[in-house]
Design an enzyme around this catalytic site. Structure first.
Site, PDB file in Angstrom:
ATOM      1  N   CYS A  36       0.750  -1.025  -0.108  1.00 27.27           N
ATOM      2  CA  CYS A  36      -0.013  -0.064   0.151  1.00 27.27           C
ATOM      3  C   CYS A  36       0.977   1.166   0.004  1.00 27.27           C
ATOM      4  O   CYS A  36       0.509   2.361  -0.781  1.00 27.27           O
ATOM      5  CB  CYS A  36      -0.862   0.150   1.035  1.00 27.27           C
ATOM      6  SG  CYS A  36      -0.133  -0.570   2.806  1.00 27.27           S
ATOM      7  N   HIS A  72      -2.859   6.272   5.042  1.00 23.80           N
ATOM      8  CA  HIS A  72      -1.542   6.327   5.415  1.00 23.80           C
ATOM      9  C   HIS A  72      -0.891   7.721   4.931  1.00 23.80           C
ATOM     10  O   HIS A  72      -1.334   8.235   3.868  1.00 23.80           O
ATOM     11  CB  HIS A  72      -0.686   5.319   4.241  1.00 23.80           C
ATOM     12  CG  HIS A  72      -0.621   3.728   4.804  1.00 23.80           C
ATOM     13  ND1 HIS A  72      -1.459   3.501   5.900  1.00 23.80           N
ATOM     14  CD2 HIS A  72      -0.527   2.715   4.398  1.00 23.80           C
ATOM     15  CE1 HIS A  72      -1.508   2.176   5.907  1.00 23.80           C
ATOM     16  NE2 HIS A  72      -0.977   1.615   5.028  1.00 23.80           N
TER      17      HIS A  72
END
Ligand code: A2P
Length: 313
Positions: free
Chosen positions: A129, A253
């Site tokens: 990711c 994130h």
């Protein structure tokens, strides 16, 4: 028009549930869907476009008649079942790290290296990711000015460790607010002896430590970036280093990326801002662009390019 029998492996997980949503919204002509998970979830009802679908326990024969597998059930599960799926003629897009560094497996972010799909032999890997969201932002800069060096620090959300881990952080927060001791059984690494709470905390360890002192997450960011951008996981042409930290946030994130370009004469902050403003896919969500959406995007490209078939090595 060809229609596809699709299986989602890990359909009950944090990424799996988003894979279902992304597939519902995709351009892929779906003939049938199968939701696969472990025996724990067998019999559970989920929905696809409003129709109920019963989750099945995964066995090698689950992949009979399946054309396309979207997998996010952990590396060990992918290692065990994806070769079985390929043997039965299915093309698999895998969101785990199981096959990412296999030289025969393309590691793809469509905005960066879509053409690598043409070399697949049944399995295509979806990158980590944090790597995906970084390379999507760096590629337009690399194209314009070249890249010499990348130093990235990440701030990674709880959901990146899976649904159970995310639930554990929420439970810890509740425990802390109730004045109780927090229970920790997952972070930083489920299989390790020592665990720490993530709620009201920061954990400077994501995944196990490697021999060189990097964590495996950091190692992945370094080598996946090189494989995606330069088609060589050990390429020397761009120096990359990473520090990865888990933060007590559900989804999303953050990354601070320092980079040095080759063409310093022509690069400027304004030009880089303009490039990023028109670059597709730069705004990110770790469960979507970082996982489910990128996986479904890869599958859409395979369909567009008529690459949903397994060629022999
Ligand atoms: P289950 O719900 O039955 O445990 P996450 O990444 O959020 O932790 O989710 C992991 C996903 O992988 C879940 O859908 C989980 O199913 C699935 N899974 C875990 N172990 C297996 C297994 N041995 N076979 C198939 N699916 C599995």
């Amino acid at each position: 028009m060809r229609e596809y029998n699709v299986a989602i492996l890990g359909a009950t997980g944090a990424v799996g549930t988003r894979l279902i949503q992304q597939l519902e919204q995709s351009t892929i002509p779906v003939k049938s869907v199968k939701f696969l998970a472990s025996s724990r979830s067998a019999g559970k009802q989920l929905a696809f476009k409003g129709n109920p679908i019963t989750v099945e326990e995964t066995t090698p024969d689950s992949f009979e008649g399946v054309d396309l597998v979207l997998a996010s059930a952990g590396g060990a599960v992918s290692k065990r079942f994806l070769p079985e799926a390929v043997k039965r003629g299915a093309v698999c897009v895998d969101n785990t790290s199981a096959f990412r560094m296999d030289p025969d497996v393309p590691l793809v972010v469509p905005e960066v290296n879509e053409s690598a799909l043409e070399r697949h032999h049944g399995i295509i890997a979806n990158p980590n990711c944090s790597t995906i969201q970084m390379v999507v932002a760096l590629e337009p800069i690399r194209q314009a000015f070249g890249l010499k060096q990348v130093i990235v620090s990440t701030y990674q959300a709880a959901s990146g460790a899976g649904q159970q881990a995310w639930n554990e952080m929420n439970a810890q927060a509740q425990q802390h607010l109730n004045g109780e001791e927090m229970t920790s059984t997952i972070y930083p690494v489920k299989g390790e002896a020592k665990h720490y709470p993530l709620a009201f905390n920061l954990l400077p360890q994501i995944d196990v430590f490697e021999d060189g002192g990097y964590t495996h997450e950091e190692w992945k960011m370094i080598h996946e970036t090189k494989k995606i951008m330069l088609d060589d996981m050990d390429a020397k042409a761009i120096k990359v280093t990473a520090t990865c930290v888990r933060v007590p946030v559900g989804i999303g994130h953050g990354e601070a990326v320092y980079f040095e370009v080759k063409d310093e004469q022509n690069a400027s902050r304004e030009k880089i801002q303009q490039l990023l403003a028109k670059a597709p896919g730069v705004v990110s969500d770790n469960l979507l662009k970082g996982a489910a959406w990128n996986t479904v995007q890869i599958a859409e490209k395979l369909v567009e390019k008529n690459l949903v078939s397994v060629t022999k090595r």
